[in-house]
Write a protein that holds these residues in place. Structure first.
Motif, mmCIF file in Angstrom:
data_model
loop_
_atom_site.group_PDB
_atom_site.id
_atom_site.type_symbol
_atom_site.label_atom_id
_atom_site.label_comp_id
_atom_site.label_asym_id
_atom_site.label_seq_id
_atom_site.Cartn_x
_atom_site.Cartn_y
_atom_site.Cartn_z
ATOM 1 N N GLY A 99 37.783 40.950 41.311
ATOM 2 C CA GLY A 99 39.218 40.589 41.856
ATOM 3 C C GLY A 99 39.348 39.325 41.655
ATOM 4 N N ALA A 100 40.258 38.668 40.874
ATOM 5 C CA ALA A 100 40.487 37.402 40.646
ATOM 6 C C ALA A 100 41.667 37.048 41.972
ATOM 7 C CB ALA A 100 41.052 36.939 39.374
ATOM 8 N N SER A 101 41.048 36.532 42.994
ATOM 9 C CA SER A 101 41.980 36.198 44.033
ATOM 10 C C SER A 101 43.223 35.330 43.646
ATOM 11 C CB SER A 101 41.239 35.565 45.247
ATOM 12 O OG SER A 101 42.124 36.030 46.551
ATOM 13 N N HIS A 168 45.429 30.065 34.904
ATOM 14 C CA HIS A 168 43.995 30.192 34.767
ATOM 15 C C HIS A 168 43.039 31.026 35.524
ATOM 16 C CE1 HIS A 168 45.165 26.994 32.102
ATOM 17 N NE2 HIS A 168 43.992 27.072 31.311
ATOM 18 N N VAL A 169 41.915 31.756 34.988
ATOM 19 C CA VAL A 169 41.162 32.077 35.983
ATOM 20 C C VAL A 169 39.799 31.252 36.233
ATOM 21 C CG1 VAL A 169 39.420 34.065 36.507
ATOM 22 C CG2 VAL A 169 41.332 34.697 35.677
ATOM 23 N N ILE A 170 39.553 30.884 37.620
ATOM 24 C CA ILE A 170 38.753 29.681 37.743
ATOM 25 C C ILE A 170 37.686 30.192 38.903
ATOM 26 C CG2 ILE A 170 40.410 28.034 37.094
ATOM 27 C CD1 ILE A 170 40.746 27.360 40.177
ATOM 28 N N ARG A 171 36.617 29.368 38.835
ATOM 29 C CA ARG A 171 35.453 29.574 39.966
ATOM 30 C C ARG A 171 35.650 27.985 40.660
ATOM 31 N NH1 ARG A 171 31.715 32.275 36.753
ATOM 32 N NH2 ARG A 171 31.522 34.387 37.475
ATOM 33 N N LEU A 172 36.005 28.335 42.078
ATOM 34 C CA LEU A 172 36.345 27.109 42.858
ATOM 35 C C LEU A 172 35.570 27.303 44.146
ATOM 36 C CD1 LEU A 172 37.513 24.221 43.212
ATOM 37 C CD2 LEU A 172 39.491 25.325 44.058
ATOM 38 N N ASP A 173 34.560 26.696 44.550
ATOM 39 C CA ASP A 173 33.838 26.835 45.830
ATOM 40 C C ASP A 173 33.235 28.263 45.677
ATOM 41 O OD1 ASP A 173 34.337 24.158 46.497
ATOM 42 O OD2 ASP A 173 36.165 25.023 47.600
ATOM 43 N N VAL A 175 34.139 30.832 44.388
ATOM 44 C CA VAL A 175 35.129 31.903 44.759
ATOM 45 C C VAL A 175 35.876 31.873 43.403
ATOM 46 C CG1 VAL A 175 37.285 32.384 45.842
ATOM 47 C CG2 VAL A 175 35.390 31.519 47.059
ATOM 48 N N LEU A 176 36.131 33.355 43.014
ATOM 49 C CA LEU A 176 36.870 33.499 41.696
ATOM 50 C C LEU A 176 38.448 33.632 42.138
ATOM 51 C CD1 LEU A 176 36.188 34.326 38.645
ATOM 52 C CD2 LEU A 176 36.556 36.625 39.278
#
Length: 221
Positions: A99-101, A168-173, A175-176
């Motif tokens: 799931g890309a939140s 964009h789909v990103i990873r931050l901290d 988290v997706l």
């Protein structure tokens, strides 16, 4: 009746569409496909006509007389999971259970594909997309409404490209997330939710792992 003609008749019956209507879809006279089926003229469908019919019915062109051109691609999907499979001029893109939140955020976990979503190879080429670099994932949450809604599916292109503004789909901290990115000054990125109820963020470029660019969306009506 040979297998190609029999398959065309069967597909038309399943869809509930007449051969004359299909002839119109091809830009031909109303009797064109009737003559192809009943009289064997033309002897075989032209390539463009065959492709149009295959796309209309959602079948492999080989079912309508094209020579088989099956190739299996072995490059992994998002996070190394899965492999797109190209059959004739279709590409089956892995649908990943991630799931890309578009809300508060979910922990990103790599996983094997649950199934695949089929795209026209011709359409992907027109968009400059390589199937081996694509994955489909589901949107969770409401922070990207009205652009993306909870439950929408997005096609993510992981090809290395210069960053430009967009989804964009990103990873931050860890988290997706799916967010709108805009380059900022001095190595910063604006991380934006389209829903005005959510505040925009500004983060250092080094803190944001860009997984890929969103190039298509689909969802329930």
């Amino acid at each position: 009746m040979d297998p190609t003609r029999a398959r065309l008749v069967a597909l038309a019956a399943e869809r509930g569409v007449s051969l004359s209507a299909l002839s119109g879809l091809l830009g031909r006279n109303a009797a064109y496909l009737q003559q192809f089926v009943r009289k064997g003229s033309p002897r075989k469908l032209e390539e463009n006509d065959r492709r149009t019919l295959a796309e209309f019915f959602g079948v492999d062109e080989a079912e309508l007389g094209a020579p088989p051109r099956d190739t299996v691609l072995t490059v992994g999907g998002l996070g190394g999971a899965g492999a797109p499979i190209r059959t004739a001029d279709w590409a089956d893109i892995p649908r990943l259970p991630l799931g890309a939140s578009a809300g508060p955020g979910t922990i990103a976990q790599d996983a094997a594909p649950t199934d695949r979503l089929r795209f026209s190879g011709r359409w992907l080429r027109q968009q400059g997309l390589e199937p081996a670099m694509l994955s489909v994932i589901e949107v969770e949450g409401d922070s990207m409404e009205p652009t993306l809604r909870d439950g929408d599916e997005i096609l993510v292109d992981r090809s290395p490209r210069p960053l430009r503004s967009g989804l964009h789909v990103i990873r931050l901290d860890d988290v997706l997330l799916v967010k709108r990115l805009e380059p900022g000054s001095a190595g910063m990125l604006h991380v934006i939710s389209d829903n005005p109820a959510y505040p925009r963020m500004e983060r250092a470029r080094a803190e944001v792992a860009i997984i890929g660019r969103v190039v298509w969306k689909g969802g329930r009506v």
